[in-house]
Enzyme design. Structure first.
Site, PDB file in Angstrom:
ATOM      1  N   LYS A 179      -3.472   3.910  12.188  1.00 39.87           N
ATOM      2  CA  LYS A 179      -4.620   3.049  12.487  1.00 39.87           C
ATOM      3  C   LYS A 179      -4.897   2.909  13.983  1.00 39.87           C
ATOM      4  CE  LYS A 179      -5.971   2.099   8.341  1.00 39.87           C
ATOM      5  NZ  LYS A 179      -7.338   2.333   7.847  1.00 39.87           N
TER       6      LYS A 179
HETATM    7  C1  LIG Z   1      -0.303   1.880   6.405  1.00 36.53           C
HETATM    8  C2  LIG Z   1      -1.596   2.417   5.888  1.00 36.53           C
HETATM    9  N1  LIG Z   1      -1.609   3.583   5.276  1.00 36.53           N
HETATM   10  C3  LIG Z   1      -2.738   4.113   4.779  1.00 36.53           C
HETATM   11  C4  LIG Z   1      -3.935   3.462   4.878  1.00 36.53           C
HETATM   12  C5  LIG Z   1      -5.150   4.085   4.277  1.00 36.53           C
HETATM   13  O1  LIG Z   1      -5.916   4.770   5.212  1.00 36.53           O
HETATM   14  P1  LIG Z   1      -7.482   4.688   5.174  1.00 36.53           P
HETATM   15  O2  LIG Z   1      -7.872   3.265   5.455  1.00 36.53           O
HETATM   16  O3  LIG Z   1      -7.919   5.611   6.247  1.00 36.53           O
HETATM   17  O4  LIG Z   1      -7.950   5.118   3.827  1.00 36.53           O
HETATM   18  C6  LIG Z   1      -3.971   2.231   5.514  1.00 36.53           C
HETATM   19  C7  LIG Z   1      -5.224   1.499   5.620  1.00 36.53           C
HETATM   20  O5  LIG Z   1      -5.269   0.334   5.959  1.00 36.53           O
HETATM   21  C8  LIG Z   1      -2.777   1.694   6.033  1.00 36.53           C
HETATM   22  O6  LIG Z   1      -2.765   0.500   6.648  1.00 36.53           O
END
Ligand SMILES: Cc1ncc(COP(=O)(O)O)c(C=O)c1O
Length: 382
Positions: free
Chosen positions: A82
């Protein structure tokens, strides 16, 4: 003629020499960090974001007969994938004047984006206020506060409820002059951040990637990476791996947002559905809408827990719940495609920030999810 040309040539040469020396002097004075280090010093914490290593996971590769390569996103300075999104959202807003240094950034998030925004805000001299569900791992709230941002923890409720973290954060920005609501779900800066993630994967694999696998929360990762990879080669396959309680599996497979755990589109996944954090959702977002997905797998909490233990046991890799679920998806993709393919996924974050839940023995036992497997086989992936 020759006699008169010589002094002129001499003057030109002398001028060129003086200009060259001047330029060299300027470079010497203005670029001391490059001079001291051979040009490898990064420009502050924001310069550490992205360009993460791609790592071969030997055990998964040998057991599946495919090359399984993972992008180590936990090595971003804020500890997760993120960071890329936070940097893109904030830098775009600063560039077009929606945010100014000193201004407030608000967001509703399961936590990782909050940590990243708090870090990016500090680096840019902005303020940051995060609203998160109180069932998310406490480590993330503590980290956000450590970066100097404020945290509000609220009960996990439906997106249609005014007290949902996203709605609280939107209202807070609306009532604060000059504030930016980061809006990671609908703000397509998120998608744009991951075009670069996809391009990194293309470069790091030298174009030898057959498939990409990812879970989705906002959908930014799978949207950006799928768009970038398919622009390079439309034959790259993209798979979604979806946790319990999320409607995205059915959206990909059957075109409808539906999960048997709950009525369509009424509420977000909740702690009764899955112990994974950051992935799974029951509404369509602008970012997910951009994803180019070929097929989907379901993943269970048991598979994610066993995968996390497997990676620790066999690789010394300590990952969070969404990263573990991504690796479950990579194994399912390997089986679906057959041996000989190169499959890439992301390790979204590390295990450190999941010590109180996903990596807590007591917590897992209370959910009847303590890992049971002890060997190198992948029989636990269905
Ligand atoms: C630790 C973590 N992994 C994966 C994701 C998923 O990614 P995306 O929001 O790009 O779909 C998030 C989203 O908040 C996350 O915080």
């Amino acid at each position: 003629m020759q006699g008169r040309a010589s002094p002129m040539v001499g003057a030109v040469l002398a001028l060129a020499l003086a200009a060259g020396t001047g330029a060299a002097l300027c470079w010497w004075l203005l670029e001391p960090r490059k001079r001291q280090t051979g040009g490898t010093v990064r420009q502050g914490v924001l310069d550490l974001i992205g360009n993460t290593p791609l790592v071969r996971v030997a055990s998964l590769s040998e057991e599946t007969g495919c090359e399984i390569w993972v992008k180590a996103e936990m090595l971003n300075p804020g500890g997760s994938v993120k960071d890329r999104v936070a940097l893109q959202i904030v830098s775009e807003a600063l560039a077009d004047g929606r945010l100014r240094p000193g201004g407030l950034i608000t967001e509703g998030t399961a936590g990782s984006t909050g940590v990243s925004l708090a870090m990016v805000a500090a680096a840019y001299g902005c303020r940051c206020s995060i609203t998160m569900p109180d069932d998310a791992a406490i480590e993330k709230a503590n980290m956000i506060q450590a970066y100097g941002a404020s945290v509000r923890r609220v009960r996990p409720v439906s997106i249609v409820h005014p007290e949902h973290p996203v709605n609280v954060a939107r209202r807070e920005a609306a009532s604060t002059p000059g504030a930016l609501f980061a809006d990671q779900f609908e703000n397509e800066a998120n998608f744009r951040a991951h075009l670069k993630t996809g391009e990194e994967i293309w470069q790091q694999t030298q174009g030898r990637v057959h498939a990409f696998v990812s879970g989705a929360g906002t959908g930014g990762t799978v949207a950006g990476v799928s768009t970038a990879l398919k622009a390079r080669n439309p034959r790259v396959r993209v798979f979604l791996v979806d946790p319990p309680g999320s409607s995205l599996f059915n959206k990909v497979k059957r075109g409808v947002m539906y999960t048997s755990e709950e009525a369509e589109g009424k509420r977000l996944k909740n702690p009764f559905d899955t112990i994974t954090e950051g992935i799974g959702i029951n509404r369509l977002t602008a970012n997910f809408n951009r994803a180019l997905i070929d097929d989907a797998f379901r993943g269970t909490d048991r598979e994610a827990v066993e995968m996390a233990a497997y990676l620790l046991r066999n690789e010394g890799l300590w990952v969070g719940s969404s990263a573990a679920m991504n690796c479950v998806g990579a194994v399912k993709a390997a089986r679906a495609m057959g041996p000989g393919h190169t499959i890439v996924t992301l390790l979204c974050d590390g295990g450190h920030r999941h010590l109180s839940k996903f990596h807590s023995k007591e917590y897992l036992e209370s959910m009847d999810l303590a890992p049971r497997e002890t060997d190198r086989s992948l029989a636990f992936v269905s």
